[in-house]
Design an enzyme around this catalytic site. Sequence first.
Site, PDB file in Angstrom:
ATOM      1  N   ARG A  46      -4.823  43.624   1.750  1.00 24.09           N
ATOM      2  CA  ARG A  46      -4.414  42.575   0.800  1.00 24.09           C
ATOM      3  C   ARG A  46      -3.547  41.543   1.522  1.00 24.09           C
ATOM      4  O   ARG A  46      -3.564  40.367   1.221  1.00 24.09           O
ATOM      5  CB  ARG A  46      -3.657  43.183  -0.397  1.00 24.09           C
ATOM      6  CG  ARG A  46      -3.108  42.133  -1.325  1.00 24.09           C
ATOM      7  CD  ARG A  46      -2.741  42.607  -2.722  1.00 24.09           C
ATOM      8  NE  ARG A  46      -2.272  43.961  -2.822  1.00 24.09           N
ATOM      9  CZ  ARG A  46      -1.049  44.390  -2.460  1.00 24.09           C
ATOM     10  NH1 ARG A  46      -0.171  43.556  -1.948  1.00 24.09           N
ATOM     11  NH2 ARG A  46      -0.720  45.654  -2.596  1.00 24.09           N
ATOM     12  N   TYR A  98     -13.039  20.377 -14.425  1.00 22.56           N
ATOM     13  CA  TYR A  98     -13.913  21.519 -14.679  1.00 22.56           C
ATOM     14  C   TYR A  98     -13.367  22.298 -15.884  1.00 22.56           C
ATOM     15  O   TYR A  98     -12.169  22.555 -15.975  1.00 22.56           O
ATOM     16  CB  TYR A  98     -13.958  22.390 -13.415  1.00 22.56           C
ATOM     17  CG  TYR A  98     -14.591  23.737 -13.638  1.00 22.56           C
ATOM     18  CD1 TYR A  98     -15.913  23.837 -14.053  1.00 22.56           C
ATOM     19  CD2 TYR A  98     -13.864  24.909 -13.450  1.00 22.56           C
ATOM     20  CE1 TYR A  98     -16.479  25.076 -14.284  1.00 22.56           C
ATOM     21  CE2 TYR A  98     -14.436  26.147 -13.666  1.00 22.56           C
ATOM     22  CZ  TYR A  98     -15.743  26.224 -14.086  1.00 22.56           C
ATOM     23  OH  TYR A  98     -16.301  27.439 -14.315  1.00 22.56           O
ATOM     24  N   ASP A 170      -8.843  18.952  -6.271  1.00 23.08           N
ATOM     25  CA  ASP A 170      -9.975  19.864  -6.267  1.00 23.08           C
ATOM     26  C   ASP A 170     -11.121  19.119  -5.584  1.00 23.08           C
ATOM     27  O   ASP A 170     -11.683  18.162  -6.127  1.00 23.08           O
ATOM     28  CB  ASP A 170     -10.332  20.256  -7.711  1.00 23.08           C
ATOM     29  CG  ASP A 170     -11.474  21.275  -7.758  1.00 23.08           C
ATOM     30  OD1 ASP A 170     -12.293  21.305  -6.814  1.00 23.08           O
ATOM     31  OD2 ASP A 170     -11.558  22.023  -8.747  1.00 23.08           O
ATOM     32  N   LYS A 195     -19.297  26.877  -4.219  1.00 24.57           N
ATOM     33  CA  LYS A 195     -20.207  25.735  -4.280  1.00 24.57           C
ATOM     34  C   LYS A 195     -20.651  25.322  -2.872  1.00 24.57           C
ATOM     35  O   LYS A 195     -21.249  26.115  -2.183  1.00 24.57           O
ATOM     36  CB  LYS A 195     -19.543  24.603  -5.058  1.00 24.57           C
ATOM     37  CG  LYS A 195     -18.948  25.057  -6.417  1.00 24.57           C
ATOM     38  CD  LYS A 195     -20.030  25.467  -7.380  1.00 24.57           C
ATOM     39  CE  LYS A 195     -19.603  26.234  -8.627  1.00 24.57           C
ATOM     40  NZ  LYS A 195     -18.252  26.505  -8.955  1.00 24.57           N
TER      41      LYS A 195
END
Lengths: 379, 159
Positions: A46, A98, A170, A195
């Site tokens: 992690r 979004y 973004d 994406k």
Amino acid sequence: MGFQTDSIHAGQKPDPTTGAIMTPIFQTSTYVQESIGVHKGYEYSRTQNPTRQALEANIAALENGKYGVSFASGLAAISALIQMLESGDHVICSDNVYGGTYRVFETVFKKFNVAFSFVDTSDPEKVRTALTPRTKMLFIETPTNPMLILSDLAALAEIARAHGCLSVVDNTFMSPYFQRPLELGIDLVVHSSTKYLNGHSDVVGGIILTRDDELASRLYYIQNAVGAVPGPQDCFLILRATKTLALRMREHEKNALAIARYLEGHPRVEKVYYPGLPAHPQHALAKRQMSGFGGIVSMDLGSLEKARRFAENVRIFALAESLGGVESLVDHPAIMTHASVPREERLRMGLTDGLIRLSVGVEDEEDLIRDVGQALEAM
Amino acid sequence: MNDILEIPVFADSQSWEAWFRECSGTDQAQSYHAFKHITWPVGPDLDIYFYLVDHFNEHTVKEALSAIIPCAPCILFCGNHLYSREARPLNNMYRFYLSHFRTPVVWLTPEEFLEEKEIHADGQTEEPDYVPLTELSGRALKKAIPQALELIKQKIQKD
Ligand SMILES: Cc1ncc(COP(=O)(O)O)c(C=O)c1O
């Protein structure tokens, strides 16, 4: 180094134990220590994982940043940005972001007393109007989805800096190949790497990039403390995909521009939205702050019925949510991706029931145009 | 860290700014696009931020205050006259406010004018919640604002 050289080499060294030229998938949760507290810089996955670190360094180089902090999804990355704030802080956010970004802000973080104003960031004056003494972050998405409206990043970075608040972009739609907000003075860039960065529709991921040492260390802290980290296999896949980002983006754009021009002259298409067309109201800004126009084209076919027939008749384009993959996709925003936006609000931004969004893939240009053409004829 | 209460203020004249500064013990008002910000350090753990709205423009109010109003304990309408149906800018703003927001409002009005309650043909008055000011001064505001907050607290408890 040039963009393509960086995309292939940045952050990646041959594996010291075997010489493997590709960064291995370090599929491990923990690392053996020689003695208590004596280790090779890795304790627990992690906190640190070599595959993940290679990916982070790679994309940081592509965005012309210094640090990358990766997450299990784009929304996990966006959430980490808000987790940097305090209760009582205020965020100004593009009003056409979004839908998932809007949802996590309004339904999750609002409960923790972070306030959000959704503002038309394409008009810097409106951003100035919305500033308050408690504004700590300006969150911008440009171009927006699906209307492809741009915000002036240099102007907004300046407003944010003068006010002492963080600016975030973004950059999912353009990818660092076409737009590098850090170079325009923006503090933090975030991606849904699901994406274009990954580009093959087989991973969900997110990443934040910055040049700032202090912001990076706060983000690494959140990455580890909150724990929404990506798995090594996903990191490997994205790292493999960034090697061809430039090649793919050039093809996406070539095809998108060809389709946009074709649609512009088609009698059955009422309106085309693509920043690369001189008719786009912000074409000049697009040329100034981006080095290309991307692979998304939206068009208005006039009615829901026509949009439905178009979507049913395309053969190469697949009807699906998401975007940025090598395959071409068609989306009906009013029903599929933007149904949560109130109808009145949708119409105000031009998002009519006849609007179709195309995520143009890298298939042969002639095939895509023929496909769009026959679907328009069948409408 | 101090707790901060943000209170948007709609006032019917520029003079109120001086009284809010006097109440807050500051001669500073930071200008934002849509309002002036004055900080009142009420106590060691609490600051009140007054946002004195500059333009009674409905669009600007929505853009600048839409995230603040829902978190504010109350909104202050400061006028020489209590609300009436008369077409004054502050009354118009109040009607606009009621049709768009739900955060409670308290009017601050000098007590000498409070007699002018409007009684309509239907026998109704449209009296908003208010706190009377003994005079138009920072001192009077300093007394009235905690009363306004208390009024809202009691009202919420009753509901
Ligand atoms: C612009 C943009 N930002 C963020 C996200 C969220 O990313 P993810 O789906 O990887 O969580 C998306 C997803 O569609 C997006 O299009």
